[in-house]
Motif scaffolding. Structure first.
Motif, PDB file in Angstrom:
ATOM      1  N   TYR A  21       0.817  -1.210   0.000  1.00 57.07           N
ATOM      2  CA  TYR A  21       0.000   0.000   0.000  1.00 57.07           C
ATOM      3  C   TYR A  21       0.843   1.248   0.000  1.00 57.07           C
ATOM      4  CZ  TYR A  21       0.250  -2.039   4.712  1.00 57.07           C
ATOM      5  OH  TYR A  21       0.657  -2.709   5.830  1.00 57.07           O
ATOM      6  N   LEU A  22       0.273   2.274  -0.608  1.00 57.98           N
ATOM      7  CA  LEU A  22       0.902   3.588  -0.687  1.00 57.98           C
ATOM      8  C   LEU A  22       0.137   4.504   0.254  1.00 57.98           C
ATOM      9  CD1 LEU A  22       0.955   3.868  -4.601  1.00 57.98           C
ATOM     10  CD2 LEU A  22       2.920   3.404  -3.117  1.00 57.98           C
ATOM     11  N   TYR A  23       0.836   5.276   1.019  1.00 63.39           N
ATOM     12  CA  TYR A  23       0.204   6.174   1.994  1.00 63.39           C
ATOM     13  C   TYR A  23       1.157   7.337   2.240  1.00 63.39           C
ATOM     14  CZ  TYR A  23       3.373   3.417   4.830  1.00 63.39           C
ATOM     15  OH  TYR A  23       4.499   2.792   5.296  1.00 63.39           O
ATOM     16  N   GLU A  26       3.353  11.631  -8.172  1.00 61.15           N
ATOM     17  CA  GLU A  26       2.956  10.592  -9.127  1.00 61.15           C
ATOM     18  C   GLU A  26       3.650   9.300  -8.760  1.00 61.15           C
ATOM     19  OE1 GLU A  26       3.792  11.906 -13.084  1.00 61.15           O
ATOM     20  OE2 GLU A  26       2.565  13.700 -12.820  1.00 61.15           O
ATOM     21  N   ARG A  27       2.908   8.210  -8.843  1.00 62.23           N
ATOM     22  CA  ARG A  27       3.489   6.890  -8.569  1.00 62.23           C
ATOM     23  C   ARG A  27       3.270   6.023  -9.803  1.00 62.23           C
ATOM     24  NH1 ARG A  27       6.018   6.003  -3.494  1.00 62.23           N
ATOM     25  NH2 ARG A  27       6.520   4.179  -4.753  1.00 62.23           N
ATOM     26  N   GLY A  28       3.739   4.804  -9.713  1.00 63.20           N
ATOM     27  CA  GLY A  28       3.610   3.923 -10.878  1.00 63.20           C
ATOM     28  C   GLY A  28       4.632   4.339 -11.920  1.00 63.20           C
ATOM     29  N   GLY A  29       4.171   4.492 -13.154  1.00 61.53           N
ATOM     30  CA  GLY A  29       5.116   4.820 -14.216  1.00 61.53           C
ATOM     31  C   GLY A  29       5.916   3.595 -14.605  1.00 61.53           C
TER      32      GLY A  29
END
Ligand code: TYD
Length: 137
Positions: free
Chosen positions: A39-41, A48-51
């Motif tokens: 999880y991202l918090y 921006e995340r992912g990519g």
């Protein structure tokens, strides 16, 4: 693979005056056995995340709290999906480039994944991803 294979999963919701409950069963609500949860918090505004893309990993992305957008992209077509309910999950099939942005304050993004973490499963470079999708030589 194409983004047509990605879809929203309407998860069971047991409403209760004491508080609602939602559950996810591997092989039933998602077409894979769940082998990892992350999880991202504490995501700062504007982040921006992912990519990246994954070769084989399947995922279900859920906004456990707050909201954010997931942009899914197969190199031919892109779709922006806004997630803001803990009883909806976005199923992301293998070979999809994804970016996450527009995080609200306090957003928590939970991801159920079909496999353990493996850096070898990632496409970190968009051009490498497009080549693997057969779009770019
Ligand atoms: P990454 O997948 O790039 O994050 P995001 O898609 O959310 O932007 O991972 C960020 C870092 O965390 C990277 O160094 C790998 C590490 N990581 C793990 O060690 N285990 C995991 O399960 C995940 C998802 C990431």
């Amino acid at each position: 693979m194409s983004i047509q294979e990605c879809h929203l999963v309407d998860l069971p919701k047991i409403t209760d005056p004491r508080g609602n409950l939602t559950f996810v069963e591997g092989g039933r609500h998602v077409p894979f056995e769940i082998r990892r949860v992350y999880y991202l918090y504490d995501v700062p505004g504007g982040s921006e995340r992912g990519g990246h893309g994954h070769k084989a990993l399947q995922q279900l992305i859920i906004a456990m709290s707050g909201s954010f957008d997931v942009v899914i992209d197969d190199g031919r077509e892109k779709r922006r999906v806004h997630l803001n309910r803990s009883y909806y999950g976005l199923y992301v099939c293998p070979m999809i480039w994804r970016e996450l942005d527009n995080f609200s304050s306090g957003a928590v993004c939970m991801v159920l994944a079909s496999n353990l973490y493996d850096e070898e499963d990632y496409y970190r470079d968009y051009n490498d991803y497009l080549r693997a999708q057969g779009i770019k030589v």
